[in-house]
Structures are given as C-alpha cells and as structure tokens.
Motif scaffolding. Structure first.
Motif, PDB file in Angstrom:
ATOM      1  N   ALA A  71       0.829  -1.199   0.000  1.00 42.39           N
ATOM      2  CA  ALA A  71       0.000   0.000   0.000  1.00 42.39           C
ATOM      3  C   ALA A  71       0.868   1.255   0.000  1.00 42.39           C
ATOM      4  CB  ALA A  71      -0.923  -0.015   1.211  1.00 42.39           C
ATOM      5  N   ILE A  72       1.936   1.230   0.813  1.00 44.52           N
ATOM      6  CA  ILE A  72       2.814   2.389   0.904  1.00 44.52           C
ATOM      7  C   ILE A  72       3.423   2.704  -0.461  1.00 44.52           C
ATOM      8  CG2 ILE A  72       4.975   3.211   1.898  1.00 44.52           C
ATOM      9  CD1 ILE A  72       4.183   1.417   4.362  1.00 44.52           C
ATOM     10  N   VAL A  75       0.925   4.519  -2.782  1.00 47.04           N
ATOM     11  CA  VAL A  75       0.534   5.899  -2.467  1.00 47.04           C
ATOM     12  C   VAL A  75       1.660   6.843  -2.865  1.00 47.04           C
ATOM     13  CG1 VAL A  75      -0.072   7.486  -0.624  1.00 47.04           C
ATOM     14  CG2 VAL A  75      -0.876   5.114  -0.554  1.00 47.04           C
ATOM     15  N   THR A  77       4.035   9.711  -2.611  1.00 45.33           N
ATOM     16  CA  THR A  77       4.458  10.573  -1.502  1.00 45.33           C
ATOM     17  C   THR A  77       5.944  10.876  -1.679  1.00 45.33           C
ATOM     18  OG1 THR A  77       4.802  10.687   0.865  1.00 45.33           O
ATOM     19  CG2 THR A  77       4.772   8.501  -0.081  1.00 45.33           C
ATOM     20  N   CYS A  82       8.097   7.921   2.211  1.00 50.70           N
ATOM     21  CA  CYS A  82       7.882   6.555   1.731  1.00 50.70           C
ATOM     22  C   CYS A  82       8.878   5.597   2.408  1.00 50.70           C
ATOM     23  CB  CYS A  82       8.041   6.522   0.220  1.00 50.70           C
ATOM     24  SG  CYS A  82       7.971   4.872  -0.478  1.00 50.70           S
TER      25      CYS A  82
END
Lengths: 731, 340
Positions: A71-72, A75, A77, A82
């Motif tokens: 998931a990280i 996304v 960022t 991150c």
C-alpha cells in the motif's frame, strides 16, 4: 531509486504467501503434490490459507505488514516519507515473523511463561517452508530499500541490500547456532541457569596448569593451544611469504611446480598428512626403520605430540597463508619500489622499507588466519597429538566422549572464542590506520622489482626443501594406495581403486558399482553449490567492510570471523541444536550441509577480499562514481576485475574446504547425503588405509582439476601495460 | 543483490526435501561400516522396509540423540558399547521395549535389558584383554604378558598403550574391571604404577590395537575381538586375556524415544536378535560373542569359555555418577602424573 523495486518485492512476497506452501514439506517441493492442496490440506496450505482455513491467526499480522508495504508503494508521496513508512512496516513484519517463529513450536507455545501468560495454544507449527522463507526475504529487502530511501548507507539501495543480506544471513546461520550452544555454558546438566558455573568450569586446573614448566607433568590445554597456534601462525606466515615472493619476484625456474606443490596440502583430505607422517616418521615408519637398520638407533615416538602436530599443521596451513599473501605480494605496486630505487635506495633497502611494510596487512591477515586455523584444527591433533591435548580435541571429547558434558564443551568453546577475539584485536592494532593502497588508476605501474639476493636466497632455502619434502610425503601416500598393506605387504595392486571406483558395463548400460561413487557425487554436487555462494557472500562482505562506513561495521567484521574460530565439532552440534526444531527445521537435508560449508568457509573469502581490497585505491571508486557509475557498476566493472586473485582464492577455498571438511559435518551427514570425507574417516577408523588413501588420491585429482578450471575461467588480473621479460616477471 | 537472494530462494526450493516416511526405518549404527551395510541390506530383503543407515561412533550417537531429543530423527540405535546405551536410558532418550526374542538370549544380554528397565538389550559382548605385537616381542625377546600384574614389569617400560577414559569407553571398562577385581584403592595403586610403562593414553578406544598392528607399541589394553580383525588383515597381532580375570562390554541396541517409525523400529529390533541377523557379524569380519544362543560362532572368535570373566556389574558401573567419579579420580591421580 525508482519505486518499482519495493513494489516488486512486496508483490513477490504476497504471491509467495498465497501460492506457495507456508511450511516445510516432508517430500520436497519438486514432487508437485502440494499444488492441489494449497488451500485445503493443512500440510500444503499457503500462508493465507493457514490463517483463514486452518486457524493459524498468528501469521496474519506478518502478512498484514507485507500488505501495508504494498500500500505504501502505491501511495504517491515523498521519498523520505515513503522510506520511513516502508522501514516501519517491514521492520514490524520481520519482528512479528521472528516472534511467532520462536514462540510457537511443535507443541504449541515453546516456553512455559508463554503458556502461563496466554494459556494453552491449540495450534502448532512445523519448520519454515518456501512460502515463509520468501516472505521473510521480501521483508528484508523492503527493510533495506526503506533504509536507503531515508538516506542511510549513502542512499544506495544496493549497498543497503548487501549489508542487510550479509548481516541477516550471518545472524541466522552463524550467530544464532553459536549462541544456542554457548548458553549451555551457563547451564547445569538439567538446564538450570547458573552463571557461576562458567567461572567454575573455566578455572579448572586442567585448563591452566603450568606444570610442564615447573615440576613436570602436563600443561593446561589453554597453554598448549596458544603455544601451538603462535608457532603455527608464525611458521605458516613465513613459509607462505617465502613461496609468494618466489612465485612473483624471482626468476626461479620451477615456479609452476612450486605453486602446485603449495596447493597440494590444501586439496588433501584430512588425516592423509597425519597418516603419511606416521608412515614416514612413526615408530614403524620408514625413517625409524632405516635408523634402526643402519645404526641401531632405537625407535622413538617423537612424532606424537607437539612436534608432530605442528609439522602437520605447517603442511596443512602454509597454502592458506600463501593464498592470502600471493594477492597482496602481487598487488604491491612497482611504482613505489621504482621510486625508491630512483632515490638511490638499493634493492635490500627498498625491500625492507617499502615492499615489506606495504605487505603488512597481508602478513597480519596471514598470521591471523594461521593462528585461527591452528586453534580450530581438529584432524591433526587427534591423529598426532598423543597426550598433547588442545582445546578443540578437549571440546570434542567433552561432547562425544565418556563425559558427555555440553556445558563444559560450551565453556571451552567460549575460551576458544576469546582467543580468536584476542588475535583479531591484536591484528587490527598491528595493521592500524595506515594506508596500504598501491593500486591506483594512475596509468602504468611498472614491473615488480626482483628480490634482493639475500632475501631471494633465504626464501629459496626455506621453500625448496619444504617443497621437496612435501613431494616425498605425497609420493609415499600415493604409493600407499597402490600396495596391499603398507608396512607389511608391499605387493603392488589396484584392488583399492577398483573397490572404490568400479564401473561395470552391463546390458542395461553402465553401473557405478564402486563403493565410493555415492559419497563422491554427493560431495561434488554439494561443494559445487557451496563454493560460488561462499565466494560471493565472502567478497560482498569484504567489499562492504572495506568500502562502506556504517554503524556496527566492526561488529559485523568480527561476526564474519566467528564461525571460523569455533571448532568444527561445536559448529556441527550447534547446527543440530539450532536447526532441528522449528522455525528452521533442516537437519537431514542437503541444505544444512551446504549452509554449514558456506558459513564456515566464508571467513577466508572475507579475509582475502579485505586484504586485496585495502590495496585498491578509493580514487578508483570515486572516479567511477564521478562518471555516474552506481555502486553495482563500480563493483562489477572496477573492483571485481582487480580482485581476480581474491575471487580465485575464495572459490578454490570454498570448494576445497567443502570437499575436505570433516568435523563440522560429522553430525550433519545422513545415509542419503554421505560425504567423501566421512566415508574416508570410517575407512581409516576401520584400519582400511588402502581404500582411504586411494579415495583421497582421487579427491586430490578432482580438486586439482577444479582449481585449474576456476583459474582458467576467472583468469588473472592485469595491472601494468608492459609485458614482462621472460626472467623476473610474474608467473 | 537480487541474484544472491534468488540463489538462496532456489536453494530453499531444491533442498528442503527430507525423504518420505513410508515404510522406512532410520538406524543409527555404531558398529563397523561393513556390518552396518550388511544388516541394512539383509533387513531390507527380509522385511521390505527401507533401511536408512547412518554410521557413527557411540559417543557421537548419544551426543546426537541428546541434541535431537525434542525432534528425533533416528528410530533405532544399533550397536556400540553398553554404557552410553545405559546412559541414554537413564536420561530418558530411549524407549522401553520387551522383545519376544528376549528368551533366546544369553543371560548377560537379558541382564542388560533388566538393568535398564527394558530400554536396551545386549546384542553382542566382547572381553577386555591385551593386544600384542609378536614381532616386537620377539625382537626385544620379552615374554608376552599373561596377567594384569605382568604389565608392571620393567621390560614393558614405554611399551604399553591404553585409551584415555575421558574420551574412551574401552578405557573406562578397563578401570572399572580393575576396581572390581582388586578393590578401588589397590586398583588405583596399580594404575599409578602402570603409568610408568604407558607410552600414550590415546583418545580413541580402538587406537591402541591399531598401534599394536602397525608396530607403534608392543602391548595394548583393548577388546580382544579387535585383535582378531587385525590378525586376519595380515598384521602380527596376538591377543591374551589376563589370568586374574577380566571385564567385558555388552554391545547394545535401543529404540529412540519418540521414534517416527516405531512399528518398523520394533520389527528391526526383533530381527536383529535372531541368529540369521547375528551371523552377519562374522561375515563382516567382527568377532564379538553374539547374544542369541543359537547364533553360530566362527572358529577364530575369542570364546568366553576360554577366559576367566569377572561378574561385571553393569548396573553400578554404567551409572553416570559412578563413572564421573572414577574418571575424575583417574584424572587427578593418574592421568596428570609426569612422564618418568
């Protein structure tokens, strides 16, 4: 760092958790039987199925952490953020993975306090399988990527990955088993923890007695070990240096022969040198028989004891010193020597004030390796030691002897480790912080200066008799395999060879009917798998230790040496202790033997790599970096080609030691994976020297062939641009 | 880096594969390798059960049993001197089993079973004695020793070899025998006097006999059946058993506690006590006395009837505490003495 890598790793980890059996299979992955049972069968189920279908809830947090990583990555960022999140998620996943592995074993909770805290657990789990292993590897990779994204290790994911790999594997396969067994030093026979017991065990008179100096009697095993190790290290370093100098810096005509002879002892299975020494110097040996026959000198038993062990160790370990030193001696740049001579220094002054000091890291490394080889050596003291006990044999007999006292063995193991540690620190003091870099990118480096006459003569005087003696010893051993019974019946025969290596031609094709074939092919296969892994891991470890600056570097350096300093028997028992029960249950497989080979032999690769690498000027790395080469490119295109001697050394050593190791694997071999050395030892114990020697000779031929193959494939490094004239050049 | 990880993963795939558990028995074998191979092949033929055999000394085997106690990999432990088997029984590493074949055995083999509360049984026995190199005896013109006291004679100065009891069960049997024969104080007196004639206390129990065979020493204190093997191999070896009486070892067999293939282990156990199985010993050129009364004995083998055997108290002297005490006393009073 693109965000593709963490994405790939998290997907790979999740795939493994869904599509591969989580636990180890009785029959192995290649059978394919697990494919149909991935969801329903409790034995074959994947990680996800284990959670949902079979009630193993404790796996859920681990997989959740992995999913969080995915998931990280998805996304968008900033880089740092991150990285920070990745690091947190993967570290949590790893911690949970380790915690559940240790806490839940074959019979539910693995410790009483866990039962007290949480009540009885219905579930149980067996050893880690392919799915679990891949999930752990993915989490490790994500952790290193996270660290790199946050700017650790120069922000280089490759460096971060290398360091995590080396650290994690050493932790798992060296530190963990050794810790498991060392804890025993504090426990009494019933497993009760009593710290005072260690002092009691270590203070024993048997260990520290100095009665051989005052009053007569025998000295403590600790003193015996130290004296032997210092003599052995000094001797092997001197001999190794002599051979290295002759091989690189003289016009000696028989260099190639010399090189083969120095390599011979290293490819010799253990016990052969000891046996040959007994055949030659024993009471019924050739020398004593001749003295008795010609001069009536009564036979003596001087070979049994300190002298014999030292002699055998010098034979056995000089080649290791040679392998460590040859890279260093070759690498001392002629530029500095030429500069010295331009400044009117004569050859001797150049040699003593320029060349020798530049070899100091190599000499110190060779001394360290010799010292540690000697204290960890088991085969020679056991064959030739007689009453002269050293720590390694004492440990062996504490484990397998009539005492069966693991606690004492562990305490003695600690003492041995302390000696290794001491040697390690002394070595670091000696090498100090000076710069020994001589290989730089500054163009032509000239030709090596020939040795001054005095040094050349000294080296030849040492090396040539030694070489002749080695040659004779091997000659006798070889003949020993071709006669019926050495010492009794010298009728020439090929029986021993046919018994071991017969191949019959029948209607169905060839039948490998010789008694030795099974163990022979197993050995070749496992050693061929272990050698490249050993070399790769060793050199990567050397590279990060020499070239990278990070917290815990010195600890890591020491940890790489750990398995080397512990005697093989202790490693063997430690491996059985640590890997016979979940989470890692691999006893009885070929994998545990390969792992034992890799982690036991890696230290020499590390030492050779470090010695060679400290000679390569950092400016080369920097030049590569300036040209926008990243760490992997620098390693592959700049460092590795300059490391060829070290690569050859590590590969050769990895293979050869895998073929010749005994003490470490004696508890690990099974009927299915029988090794050549254990087979030979059984023949020796049985008194069947003929077949043992015949088999050993076959192994020696095999290993020589492999060494030549490795030399041929990896090649030599070329430093200068000039071609050396036939005399005075490098071999 | 990926490649290294990939390599590790492939390694994990290829090798995490222990053999299947169908119709198998795993035997830890502590006798000579030929004998081990023979029993493996013959049992396989007789029963159809696949035998996976791993040959190790008895010390190494008990070390392994201890290390594997939580998750045993072996099923039966075949052979090796009796003390470690008794010790394994004492430490609860082995299983109780009363074989239907027990009644066919010699009394000493059954006694081993009762002494261990049913956890081990005798499969062969061998007497302690002297190994003698006939060539060296003739050369030095020395009369062969016939009794324990002969070993104190000055002509054997530096000519006797025995094993170190710290590491060898054979040497412990020798010390326990002397203690039972003479009483503890006198036995240690004897050992101290004999120390002057000893040239080395070897680590392994079979080493002194090998040294006799190769002419490295004139006399050894060893099991006499080992001498027969050397003599048949062509070495000038003769054996003798002491006139005062001598002790013996009982080679034993036990079933591992928590064995994965318990049924097959019992099948193997019963089979190993039959005459058909025990006559394989002679085929492997080993000459201990087999425990089944009906097993034929080869003519070369030393016979118990020709020797004077003491009533060796396996139960008392097989206990770890007694053993540790005697070895510690030997170490303090004999082993550490200076060489004359």
């Amino acid at each position: 760092m693109s965000s593709r890598a963490p994405l790939l790793w998290s997907v790979a980890g999740l795939l493994a958790a869904v599509a591969l059996p989580w636990y180890a299979l009785q029959e192995g992955l290649d059978s394919g039987a697990w494919l149909t049972g991935l969801w329903s069968s409790e034995d074959y189920a994947s990680g996800l199925a284990q959670i949902i279908q079979h009630g193993r809830w404790w796996l859920a947090p681990v997989l959740a952490a992995l999913a969080a990583c995915l998931a990280i990555c998805l996304v968008p960022t900033s880089r740092e953020r991150c990285g920070a999140w990745l690091m947190i998620a993967s570290a949590a996943g790893l911690a949970l993975f380790v915690a559940q592995g240790l806490a839940i074993g074959l019979r539910g909770w693995s410790a009483d306090w866990l039962v007290a805290a949480f009540g009885e657990l219905a579930g149980r789990q067996i050893g880690t399988g392919a799915g679990a292993a891949l999930v752990m590897i993915a989490l490790l990779a994500l952790l290193s990527i996270g660290l790199a994204l946050r700017g650790a290790f120069g922000g280089d994911a490759f460096v971060a990955g290398a360091i995590t790999t080396v650290a994690a594997s050493i932790l798992l396969f060296t530190a963990w088993p050794i810790l498991r067994i060392l804890v025993q030093a504090f426990q009494d026979g019933d497993g009760v923890f009593r710290p005072a017991l260690l002092l009691e065990r270590l203070a024993a008179e048997k260990i520290w007695s100095v009665r051989c100096l005052v009053g007569g009697g025998r000295c403590g095993v600790a003193w015996n070990t130290l004296i032997l190790a210092v003599c052995c290290a000094a001797g092997t370093t001197a001999l190794g240096l002599a051979f290295a100098l002759i091989a690189t810096r003289t016009g000696f005509h028989f260099k190639r022969t010399l090189r083969v002879l120095t390599v011979l002892p290293i490819v010799t299975p253990p016990f052969v040198i000891g046996l040959a020494l007994i055949l030659v110097f024993g009471r019924a040996g050739l020398v004593n028989q001749f003295l008795d026959w010609s001069m009536g000198v009564a036979s003596t038993r001087w070979i049994y004891g300190f002298q014999g062990v030292l002699l055998a160790q010098l034979f056995a370990f000089t080649p290791v010193a040679f392998l460590v030193l040859i890279g260093v001696v070759e690498g001392v740049s002629p530029t500095l020597e030429e500069a010295s001579q331009t400044l009117r220094a004569d050859r001797w002054a150049t040699f003593t004030t320029v060349s020798l000091p530049l070899m100091r890291p190599g000499l110190a490394n060779a001394f360290l390796v010799g010292f540690i080889e000697s204290i960890a050596d088991f085969g020679n003291p056991i064959v030739l030691g007689g009453d002269y006990g050293v720590l390694s044999t004492e440990i062996y007999f504490a484990v397998v002897g009539a005492q069966l006292d693991y606690g004492r063995a562990a305490a003695l193991g600690l003492l041995l480790l302390a000696f290794a540690l001491g040697a390690f620190f002394v070595q670091r003091r000696v090498v100090g912080q000076g710069s020994y870099a001589t290989i730089s990118g500054k163009g032509d480096s000239g030709l090596p200066t020939p040795l001054p006459d005095a040094a050349r003569r000294a080296a030849l005087w040492v090396a040539v008799p030694w070489a002749v003696f080695t040659f004779l010893l091997y000659g006798f051993a070889f003949v020993g395999g071709l006669v019926k019974v050495w010492g009794r019946d010298y009728t020439p025969t090929l029986d021993h060879y046919t018994k071991a290596f017969a191949i019959e031609r029948t209607a169905d094709g060839l039948i490998w009917s010789g008694a030795a074939w099974n163990s022979f092919w197993t050995t070749v296969k496992l050693a061929a798998i272990a050698a490249p892994l050993t070399a790769a891991l060793g050199l990567i470890a050397a590279w990060i230790l020499v070239r990278q600056r990070f917290v815990g570097r010195a600890t890591l350096e020491f940890a790489t040496m750990l398995s080397f300093a512990v005697p093989g028997t202790v490693i063997g028992v430690a491996y059985v202790f640590a890997f016979n029960v979940p989470p890692i249950e691999i006893t009885g497989t070929a994998m545990i033997i390969v792992l034992c080979f890799v982690f036991r032999n890696m230290p020499v690769g590390v030492r050779a790599g470090m010695a060679a690498m400290s000679q390569i000027d950092r400016s080369l790395d920097e030049a590569s970096a300036t040209l926008r080469g990243r760490a992997p490119q620098t390693l592959v295109y700049v460092v590795l080609p300059l490391l060829r001697p070290a690569i050859v050394g590590a590969l050769v050593y990895g293979f050869v030691r895998a073929v010749t190791t005994v003490s470490a694997v004696v508890f690990l071999v099974t009927a299915e994976y029988e090794l050549a050395t254990t087979y030979i030892i059984l023949r020796v114990i049985n008194g069947d020297y003929g077949i043992a020697i015949a088999y050993s000779c076959a192994l020696i031929v095999l290993m020589l062939a492999v060494i030549l193959l490795i030399q041929f494939v990896v090649g030599e490094r070329r430093l200068g641009r000039r071609i050396a004239p036939p005399l005075g050049g490098r071999a | 880096m990926k490649t290294v990880w990939l390599g590790a993963a492939i390694g994990a795939f290829a090798f995490a594969s222990p053999a299947s558990a169908q119709g198998v028995v795993n035997v830890y074998c502590s006798v000579q390798v030929e004998w081990c191979t023979l029993i493996a092949n013959e049992f396989q033929k007789a029963s159809g059960v696949k035998v996976s055999i791993s040959q190790k000394g008895s010390g190494e085997t008990i070390a392994q049993l201890k290390a594997e106690a939580q998750n045993p990999k072996g099923d039966v432990w075949f052979g090796g001197t009796g003390d470690p088997h008794l010790q394994a029984a004492e430490e609860n590493l082995t299983e109780v089993y009363k074989s239907p074949k027990l009644s066919e055995l010699h009394p000493w083999a059954i006694k081993q079973n009762t002494d261990s509360a049913g956890k081990t049984v005798g499969i062969y026995a061998g007497a302690l004695g002297f190994g003698l190199n006939t060539e060296l005896l003739a050369k030095k013109n020395v009369k062969a020793p016939a009794c324990w006291v002969d070993l104190l004679k000055p002509e054997f100065k530096g000519e006797i070899q025995m094993a170190n009891p710290n590491s060898s069960g054979t040497a412990y049997v020798a010390i326990a025998t002397l203690v039972q024969l003479m009483g503890e104080e006198k036995a240690f007196d004897f050992l101290k006097k004999m120390h002057a004639n000893i040239n080395a206390y070897t680590r392994s129990g079979t080493a002194p006999m090998k040294a006799v065979a190769r002419g490295e020493t004139m006399v050894s204190i060893s099991f006499v059946h080992d001498g027969v093997t050397e003599a048949l191999a062509g070495f000038p070896v003769k054996t003798a058993t002491p006139c005062e009486g001598t002790g013996y070892e009982i080679g034993s067999m036990s079933i591992v506690k928590g064995a994965r293939n318990l049924a097959n282990a019992k099948k193997f156990y019963d089979w190993a006590l039959t005459p058909e199985a025990q006559k394989l010993e002679a085929q492997a050129k080993q000459f201990q006395v087999p425990s089944n009364k009906a097993t034929p004995v080869p003519p070369e083998a030393p016979k118990f009837a020709d020797m004077k055997l003491i009533d060796y108290d396996q139960a008392k002297y097989g206990k770890s505490s007694e053993r540790k005490r005697l070895i510690a006393r030997w170490d303090a009073e004999v082993g550490g003495l200076p060489k004359p």
